[in-house]
Design an enzyme around this catalytic site. Structure first.
Site, PDB file in Angstrom:
ATOM      1  CD  GLN A   1      43.638   4.986  -8.563  1.00  0.00           C
ATOM      2  OE1 GLN A   1      44.785   5.137  -8.899  1.00  0.00           O
ATOM      3  NE2 GLN A   1      43.251   5.058  -7.316  1.00  0.00           N
TER       4      GLN A   1
ATOM      5  CB  VAL B   1      35.154 -18.858 -11.751  1.00  0.00           C
ATOM      6  CG1 VAL B   1      35.606 -18.980 -13.196  1.00  0.00           C
ATOM      7  CG2 VAL B   1      35.948 -19.812 -10.859  1.00  0.00           C
TER       8      VAL B   1
ATOM      9  N   GLY C   1      40.939   0.667  -3.382  1.00  0.00           N
ATOM     10  CA  GLY C   1      40.207  -0.019  -2.337  1.00  0.00           C
ATOM     11  C   GLY C   1      40.096  -1.462  -2.738  1.00  0.00           C
TER      12      GLY C   1
ATOM     13  N   GLY D   1      42.718  -6.741  -6.643  1.00  0.00           N
ATOM     14  CA  GLY D   1      43.103  -7.166  -5.299  1.00  0.00           C
ATOM     15  C   GLY D   1      43.260  -8.674  -5.187  1.00  0.00           C
ATOM     16  CE  LYS D   2      40.329 -15.011  -7.219  1.00  0.00           C
ATOM     17  NZ  LYS D   2      39.223 -15.867  -7.601  1.00  0.00           N
TER      18      LYS D   2
ATOM     19  CB  THR E   1      37.046   3.751  -1.338  1.00  0.00           C
ATOM     20  OG1 THR E   1      38.157   2.867  -1.430  1.00  0.00           O
ATOM     21  CG2 THR E   1      37.500   5.004  -0.622  1.00  0.00           C
ATOM     22  CB  THR E   2      32.853   6.056  -2.490  1.00  0.00           C
ATOM     23  OG1 THR E   2      32.596   5.184  -3.592  1.00  0.00           O
ATOM     24  CG2 THR E   2      34.173   6.769  -2.707  1.00  0.00           C
TER      25      THR E   2
ATOM     26  CG  LEU F   1      33.977 -16.074 -17.063  1.00  0.00           C
ATOM     27  CD1 LEU F   1      33.861 -15.066 -18.208  1.00  0.00           C
ATOM     28  CD2 LEU F   1      34.968 -17.171 -17.449  1.00  0.00           C
TER      29      LEU F   1
ATOM     30  CB  THR G   1      43.245   8.707 -10.992  1.00  0.00           C
ATOM     31  OG1 THR G   1      43.535   8.882  -9.623  1.00  0.00           O
ATOM     32  CG2 THR G   1      44.395   8.030 -11.711  1.00  0.00           C
TER      33      THR G   1
END
Ligand code: GDP
Length: 431
Positions: free
Chosen positions: A225, A415, A40, A17-18, A301-302, A333, A240
């Site tokens: 995933q 980082v 997620g 995501g990042k 998510t969970t 890292l 998945t």
């Protein structure tokens, strides 16, 4: 001009995501090509935390077109909730920044109920599905009885399809799994209504992407995933139901494979897994606890805690080959800081013989013991570092060794969770 596929190299949750968010700043188009709302991505922007299950995180950037490809399975209830949540935080969502393929499969309420009921029926043999109906939806796609977005927005077609599939679903739910059946009207009204709300967002994503590529726009393909959760290449059956590997980007969107220029593999500096399945480098000691705590390894998510262990180069090298990786982004890292020594699994030992590829069967993978290489750790906080040369010597040494073993250059190092807590060695959009 280059198009980039971002793919997880492990079992998901690599911090894609990042990295996607960072690269999105330079992309005109961001597209998801597989998976559903079991992804997620968590993003921290300033003081705000955003969790995305379905919409590409590119939606946070002005002027970026976000696409959901045909390879995705989409739960309209979740999508609408996500749209509403973004809009309540002042982020406008509409056809100008979000388009969905007409061919995207729809997750229906019976998919969710089947998913949960089946997982319960499995008892100890659970595969760790998130119960969101994703597997059953992909099953229906392959069985050619799926409902696609183009059907959802057409009340007559939706009615006919629901009436067609429901008797079989109800039979399974009631007679086989002992769960509640559905009445057609329970489904039709709310789903027809949601279809009407989403209608304006439908598009031919393949055409949009091909036009964007022709016009020289930067396109970012966002994988969900990870490689080892791929239904074909992963640790089957603990996988998945789609193809997260880079090849899936072409199938799941309708842009030809020659247009995928760079494949960036996201590598968490250690390994995690959610749910069951073999995990050769798993640490059940204080190292595992350190990684879980410092890395905040709980599913977004969970909420489930993730199993943690050392970085596994057998896993990574497999990902290099399966995806044709052209670059690596190392994430989290900073989480390794204070561990000493730092270990890398360089091969497996099975029944007295050394091997450096992953076996195809779970039984063999379960017998694999990690062969570790130990490197000196570091104590310094990395989160303020922005240049490779400013990393402690031991950290540089560790990264060089990973790069050497993988045979692919490290282009980005993360980082810390914030956007700026990043070392860029080579910007993949400029190389
Ligand atoms: P994804 O689905 O691959 O994006 O993975 P997750 O949802 O598990 O996200 C990773 C989590 O780690 C998020 O909470 C991020 O904010 C966080 N994160 C990302 N990169 C880093 C990093 O370099 N260091 C630390 N400490 N956290 C990070």
């Amino acid at each position: 001009m280059p198009n980039i596929v971002v793919v997880g190299t492990q079992w998901g949750d690599e911090g894609k995501g990042k990295i996607v968010d960072l690269l999105t700043a330079q992309a005109q188009v961001v597209v998801r090509y597989q998976g559903g709302n079991n992804a997620g991505h968590t993003l921290v922007v300033g003081q705000e935390k955003f969790i995305f299950h379905l919409i590409p995180s590119g939606i946070l950037h002005d002027g970026t077109l976000c696409l959901i490809g045909n390879g995705v399975v989409l739960d309209p209830e979740v999508l609408l909730a996500e749209i509403d949540r973004l809009q309540s935080r002042g982020i406008a969502v509409g056809p100008e920044n979000l388009r969905i393929s007409e061919r995207t499969q729809v997750i229906m309420p019976y998919h969710r109920r089947l998913d949960v009921a089946r997982e319960e029926a499995r008892g100890v043999g659970r595969i760790g599905t998130t119960g969101r109906g994703i597997g059953p939806c992909y099953e229906d796609k392959a069985a050619r009885r799926g409902i696609r977005m183009a059907d959802l927005v057409n009340p007559e077609i939706l009615r006919a399809k629901v009436w067609e599939v429901l008797p079989e679903k109800n039979f399974l739910l009631e007679k086989w799994l002992g769960a509640e059946p559905f009445r057609p009207e329970d489904i039709l009204e709310p789903y027809q209504e949601m279809g009407q709300r989403l209608k304006a967002l439908l598009a031919n994503v393949s055409v949009l992407l091909n036009n964007a590529a022709r016009d020289g726009q930067n396109i970012l393909f966002e994988g969900a995933q990870g490689t080892h959760l791929d239904i074909d290449h992963g640790t089957y059956p603990f996988v998945t139901s789609s193809n997260p590997v880079a090849g899936g980007a072409s199938i799941g969107t309708g842009l030809g494979p020659r247009q995928l220029h760079h494949i960036l593999g996201i590598v968490k500096a250690y390994t995690t897994r959610v749910g069951g399945g073999p995990f050769p480098t798993e640490c059940l000691d204080e190292v595992g606890t350190h990684l879980q705590k410092e890395g905040m390894e709980f599913g977004s998510t969970t909420g489930r805690p993730r199993r943690c262990g050392w970085l596994d180069l057998v896993v990574l090298k497999e990902a290099v080959r399966l995806n044709g990786l052209t670059g690596l982004a190392i994430t989290k890292l900073d989480v390794l800081t204070t561990l000493n020594p730092v270990k890398i699994c360089v091969a497996y030992e099975v029944d007295g013989t050394r091997r450096d590829s992953m076996p195809a069967t779970l039984a063999e993978l379960e017998r694999c013991r990690p062969v570790f290489e130990e490197l000196p750790g570091w104590q310094a906080d990395l989160r303020g570092v922005r240049r490779f040369a400013d990393l402690p010597a031991a950290t540089q040494n560790y990264l060089r060794r990973v790069e050497e073993l993988a045979g692919v250059p490290i282009q980005i190092i993360s980082v810390g969770p914030e956007r700026e807590e990043t070392v860029i060695i080579q910007n993949p959009f400029q190389g």
